[in-house]
Design an enzyme around this catalytic site. Sequence first.
Site, short mmCIF file in Angstrom:
data_model
loop_
_atom_site.label_atom_id
_atom_site.label_comp_id
_atom_site.label_asym_id
_atom_site.label_seq_id
_atom_site.Cartn_x
_atom_site.Cartn_y
_atom_site.Cartn_z
N ASP A 112 3.23 -17.17 32.61
CA ASP A 112 4.30 -17.51 33.56
C ASP A 112 5.64 -17.31 32.90
OD1 ASP A 112 6.00 -18.60 35.41
OD2 ASP A 112 5.26 -20.65 35.23
N GLU A 135 14.46 -18.81 37.25
CA GLU A 135 13.48 -19.27 38.25
C GLU A 135 12.99 -20.66 37.89
OE1 GLU A 135 9.36 -19.83 40.00
OE2 GLU A 135 10.05 -19.96 37.94
N GLU A 136 12.73 -20.86 36.60
CA GLU A 136 12.12 -22.13 36.18
C GLU A 136 12.98 -23.35 36.53
OE1 GLU A 136 9.17 -22.42 35.70
OE2 GLU A 136 8.32 -20.68 34.72
N HIS A 163 3.50 -24.01 31.29
CA HIS A 163 4.79 -24.57 30.87
C HIS A 163 4.77 -25.26 29.50
CE1 HIS A 163 6.90 -24.55 35.09
NE2 HIS A 163 6.46 -23.36 34.72
ZN LIG Z 1 6.92 -18.61 37.02
#
Ligand SMILES: [Zn+2]
Length: 729
Positions: free
Chosen positions: A365, A402-403, A534
């Site tokens: 991610d 984005e995060e 994450h």
């Molecule tokens: Zn992402």
Amino acid sequence: MAVTTRRVRSAIILASIVVFPAAISRGTQENPGIRGFAPAHVAAERALEQQLRAIPDPARAESNLRHITSEPHMAGTEASHRVAEWLRDQYRSYGFDADIVSYSVWLAQPREVHLELIAPDKKALATPEQPFAVDPDTSDKNIVVGFNTFSPSGDVTAPVVYVNYGMQADYRELEKLGISVDGKIAIARYGGCYRGIKTKLAEEHKALGLIIYSDPEDDGYVAGDVFPNGPWRPMTGIQRGSVEYTQIYPGDPLTPGVASTANAKRLAPADAANLPRIPTMPINSQDASVILENLGGPHVPRQWQGGLPFTYHIGPGAAVAHMKLAMDYQQRTLYDVIAKLRGTNDGEWVVLGNHHDAWVYGAVDPGSGTATMLETARAFGELVRAGWKPRRTIVMCEWDGEEPGLMGSTEWVEANRAELQAKAVAYLNTDVGVAGPNFTASATPSLKELVRDVTREVQDPRDVRSVYNVWLDRATRQQEEPSGIARPPSAKFTAPGEAPIEALGAGSDFCPFFDHAGIPALDAGFIGDYGVYHSMYDDFYWMKKFGDPTFEFHVALAKILGTLALRLDESDTLPFDYAAYAAEISRAANDLATRAAKQGIGSADVPAVSDAAARLTASAAHASQALQQWSNAPPNAAKQYEMNRDLVSVEQALLAPEGLSGRTWYKHTIYAPGTYAGYAAEVLPGANEALDRQDAGTFTRESAALGAALLRASTRLDEIARLASSTTQ
Ligand SMILES: [Zn+2]
């Protein structure tokens, strides 16, 4: 990107399996051609697609990922800027016109994240993630501590109460038990919903602060072997993440609805409705066990027991925690990369996107998506070198920020909304591109058949079958497995011939395109046993060891994205299936009517919605029929262009200009992220959420807006039918 834990993921898959009436035509059965292509153009398209699919290369995908994950690159840092510059240069080397577009947004970085248990014993918590010698990347000095961005600074000391996932149902359960978080620190486990909803609910229930931890049952040792021996979260793994209230609006908190350019008018932070007011921090399960073990009060309800090796209590009790957060809020710069491959018709764009910022390394991610998109872009470049000219312009976007809250994409969409609404035919998103071998997609209903068509063309890396057949097989087996998860009656799997595609929820960059601007959108990738979301363990080592050691799933995704884009780019008539869309809306309107009747709300409002849904269904059927004739005898380019504009405009007709009640940035009347419902999409969100609140006045207003949107869409479909018949007769 939103990633749900195992439990929740399977619930979402079940809930999203929907009924497809047999009457909806399936291109591959009734028409040996390709959806949207005139018979004369099918052979050329097939040849072009085959050429494209021969290009993506696992070794290149791997070297892309190794480069992207070579250092931690959080949004708002110079490292993120370096990644953006490298991506821009890659796109240029493939033949794209690529540039960096910057925005200045309000963004926090942690200065101090402190947590200690002060009673019954003193113990320092907020322990960092443990490095492992086998994976030197885990020892980097620039790895940011565990924190939740957009938490305010704060210093609170209070007894602790366990609130399970911290969702609405959990607070109702607490109320039954007579336990309140008022004046306490709440501790919730990750999972079930977007973490910003956990903070919002804790704030509404007057908690002083919120701690969110990763329970081993959800993505740790109960799920499977942990890193570095397995793909799941080790005891010290921390899930970072934003708690911005993106369910109210995403993007820069200070510039809702407009781009955060240098001269933009900015709100004072105190006036930003999407900023949390209580300090929130994430911790690992090792720290959580110290707190949870010291909670008193009653045993938790059966479902609330997690995977730590003792009986959970709700609290409060002996445990008193001290939480101190110092956040460094500043205007910080984001760097989006926008790369264009100009088509013959620059008035129509096919837009693809993924973010490039990561909490730490972000191998899955978003690196897997980025590494893949680069291979898709390189393939387009090779086709151009071999003499191809795209019919429509291809725009490939690499978003920053984005995060923290879909910032780079939201600001860019806000800056270019009118142009996008005039030109963009669709937005294809990938984010968690490859976390394992299982294909998954969510999409606006008009694009679902296109996704199924395209996945039939790509072979599954583990199998002689297509990605589609393996995906369908898995969905069918999951359906047959008893799961113990209660699911709504409307979620029954009654069409074993269709692989399920979810509605677009929240949690990635399709949101501004779809929910705010009404651009048809989809999101696709391969998921799997992915417990390091994450954390710093989401790195190259993880991908090489567990996620996709041979990078063949990266290649499969590059082929899928490339083929999807080519179909949208080259089609004579855009391959949108509005009959399927109307069927989904009809079903949702029926469910809404049933709910409303049960609650005794809206008896005067529901008939207009039902009538509008019925009219939409009739118009969509009529338009589909007319379009079938039209596609066989394509008229001149001007008429084609007019038809395609009309086809794109149907999605925009479903926007309510005034937006949803209480969150006017969200304009789509059919889908929105749930205000309290997690990552999953809320269907007919205005009216359904009014029912959740038993708010008859809002229900009336939202039903009227919904009915009007359905009628607008059905008028557009009538125009499509008229245009199609007038030209083909
Ligand atoms: Zn992402």
